[in-house]
Design an enzyme around this catalytic site. Structure first.
Site, PDB file in Angstrom:
ATOM      1  CE  LYS A 111      23.483 -26.821  -6.311  1.00 54.35           C
ATOM      2  NZ  LYS A 111      22.701 -26.294  -7.168  1.00 54.35           N
ATOM      3  CD  GLU A 136      20.406 -24.724  -5.745  1.00 58.84           C
ATOM      4  OE1 GLU A 136      19.742 -24.440  -6.639  1.00 58.84           O
ATOM      5  OE2 GLU A 136      21.815 -24.168  -5.796  1.00 58.84           O
ATOM      6  N   GLY A 164      16.740 -24.292 -11.081  1.00 50.30           N
ATOM      7  CA  GLY A 164      17.586 -24.014 -12.228  1.00 50.30           C
ATOM      8  C   GLY A 164      16.834 -24.758 -13.530  1.00 50.30           C
ATOM      9  CG  ASP A 193      26.552 -22.277 -11.557  1.00 53.40           C
ATOM     10  OD1 ASP A 193      25.440 -22.198 -12.271  1.00 53.40           O
ATOM     11  OD2 ASP A 193      26.396 -22.049 -10.220  1.00 53.40           O
ATOM     12  CB  THR A 210      19.585 -28.949 -15.416  1.00 58.51           C
ATOM     13  OG1 THR A 210      20.627 -27.998 -16.148  1.00 58.51           O
ATOM     14  CG2 THR A 210      19.985 -30.302 -16.189  1.00 58.51           C
TER      15      THR A 210
HETATM   16  C1  5RP Z   1      20.856 -22.401  -8.735  1.00 66.92           C
HETATM   17  C2  5RP Z   1      21.838 -23.380  -9.176  1.00 66.92           C
HETATM   18  C3  5RP Z   1      21.613 -24.195 -10.430  1.00 66.92           C
HETATM   19  O1  5RP Z   1      21.534 -25.239 -10.249  1.00 66.92           O
HETATM   20  C4  5RP Z   1      22.818 -23.859 -11.117  1.00 66.92           C
HETATM   21  O2  5RP Z   1      23.194 -22.499 -11.631  1.00 66.92           O
HETATM   22  C5  5RP Z   1      22.541 -24.751 -12.728  1.00 66.92           C
HETATM   23  O3  5RP Z   1      21.477 -24.022 -13.605  1.00 66.92           O
HETATM   24  P1  5RP Z   1      21.249 -24.512 -14.559  1.00 66.92           P
HETATM   25  O4  5RP Z   1      20.503 -25.919 -14.509  1.00 66.92           O
HETATM   26  O5  5RP Z   1      20.064 -23.592 -15.242  1.00 66.92           O
HETATM   27  O6  5RP Z   1      22.432 -24.491 -15.808  1.00 66.92           O
HETATM   28  O7  5RP Z   1      22.985 -23.607  -8.464  1.00 66.92           O
HETATM   29  O8  5RP Z   1      21.144 -21.640  -7.480  1.00 66.92           O
END
Ligand code: 5RP
Length: 232
Positions: free
Chosen positions: A103, A112, A35, A93, A37
Site C-alpha cells: 500500500k 493507514e 484512494g 496497490d 476504491t
Molecule cells: C493510499 C493507498 C491506496 O489505498 C492504494 O494506492 C489503492 O488506491 P486505489 O483504491 O485508488 O486503487 O494505499 O496510500
C-alpha cells in the site's frame, strides 16, 4: 500501480467499495482508508448515515479521506478519542494469496498502518488487477527528508532500486500529509515480504513502509457488481 488521476467510474472498485460498507455495523468505530476504491465505501457509509440512521464514527487516514468523509456526512473522531476501532477499510496497490498487501500509492500508508493496526478487522477493497501470485509492486517508503540519502543507499544494499517520488503540479518531491518524502523501491519479485518488511524498518530515517501483514479479508469487486471475498 493505480492511476492516481483516475476520474472515471470503475464498476469493479465501486462493487468492492459499496460491499465493504455493508460490513459496518451500528455503533462501529471505522478506519477510513485513502484512494479511489475506499472513496466508494466512504460515500456509501455517508448514504447509510443519512438514509438508514447508521450510527458510526470514522477515523480518517489522509486529508483526502477527511474531505470525502466530511462531504459525505460521515461523523468523524480521532484515535486520541477512540483508540480502538472495530473495522478499518482501505484500498491496496497489490496483495498476494496470504493477503500480504503493498500500500501507499497515495503516500498515506503511515497513517493507514496506524489506523488499520488499531482495528480488530482490516478489510482491503480492490479491483481484480491487484491480486498477484508473488508481490512485485514497488514498495512505498515514507522517509524523513534528513535521512533520504542513507535510506536510498540502504535500500540499494537490500537489492532494491529506489526512486524518490516526484510531485505532480509542483517541482520536486511529493510531501506527505506528515511532511515527509516517499521513496518507491522496486525489489522485483518479493519472495519473503515479512523479512523484507523487517529489514526496511531497521533503516534509520524510515518512518514507515507499505508492506501490510495485518489484512483480515479482501473484497474484490467485479464488473457485473458482484464481489469475491477472501478471508485470512
Ligand atoms: C493510499 C493507498 C491506496 O489505498 C492504494 O494506492 C489503492 O488506491 P486505489 O483504491 O485508488 O486503487 O494505499 O496510500
Amino acid at each position: 500501480m493505480t492511476d492516481r488521476n483516475q476520474t472515471k467510474e470503475s464498476p469493479e472498485k465501486k462493487a468492492a467499495g459499496i460491499y465493504a460498507a455493508s460490513l459496518v455495523k451500528n455503533g462501529d468505530a471505522v478506519g477510513l482508508g485513502t484512494g479511489s476504491t475506499v472513496a466508494y465505501t466512504i460515500r456509501e457509509l455517508g448514504r447509510r448515515v443519512r438514509e438508514e440512521n447508521l450510527q458510526i464514527k470514522g477515523v480518517v487516514t489522509s486529508y483526502q479521506s477527511e474531505a470525502i468523509a466530511i462531504e459525505a456526512g460521515v461523523p468523524l473522531t480521532s484515535l486520541a478519542e477512540t483508540p480502538k476501532l472495530d473495522i478499518a477499510i482501505d484500498g491496496a496497490d497489490q496483495f498476494d494469496k496470504n493477503l500480504i498487501a503493498i500500500k501507499g500509492g497515495g503516500g498515506a500508508h503511515t497513517r493507514e498502518k496506524i489506523v488499520s493496526m488499531s482495528a480488530s478487522r482490516f478489510v482491503i477493497v480492490s479491483d481484480p488487477g491487484k491480486k498477484a501470485d508473488v508481490l512485485s509492486a514497488a514498495v512505498p517508503i515514507e522517509v524523513m527528508p534528513f535521512g533520504k540519502e542513507l535510506v536510498m543507499d540502504s535500500l540499494k544494499k537490500l537489492g532494491g532500486t529506489p526512486a524518490l517520488r516526484a510531485a505532480v503540479k509542483k517541482d520536486g518531491p511529493v510531501i506527505t500529509d506528515n511532511g515527509n518524502f516517499v521513496i518507491d523501491c522496486n525489489f522485483g519479485e518479493i519472495k519473503n515480504p515479512k523479512e523484507l518488511a523487517k529489514e526496511i524498518s531497521q533503516i534509520p530515517g524510515v518512518v514507515e513502509h507499505g508492506i501490510f501483514m495485518n489484512v483480515t479479508e479482501t473484497v474484490i469487486g467485479k464488473a457485473d457488481g458482484s464481489v469475491e471475498v477472501i478471508q485470512k
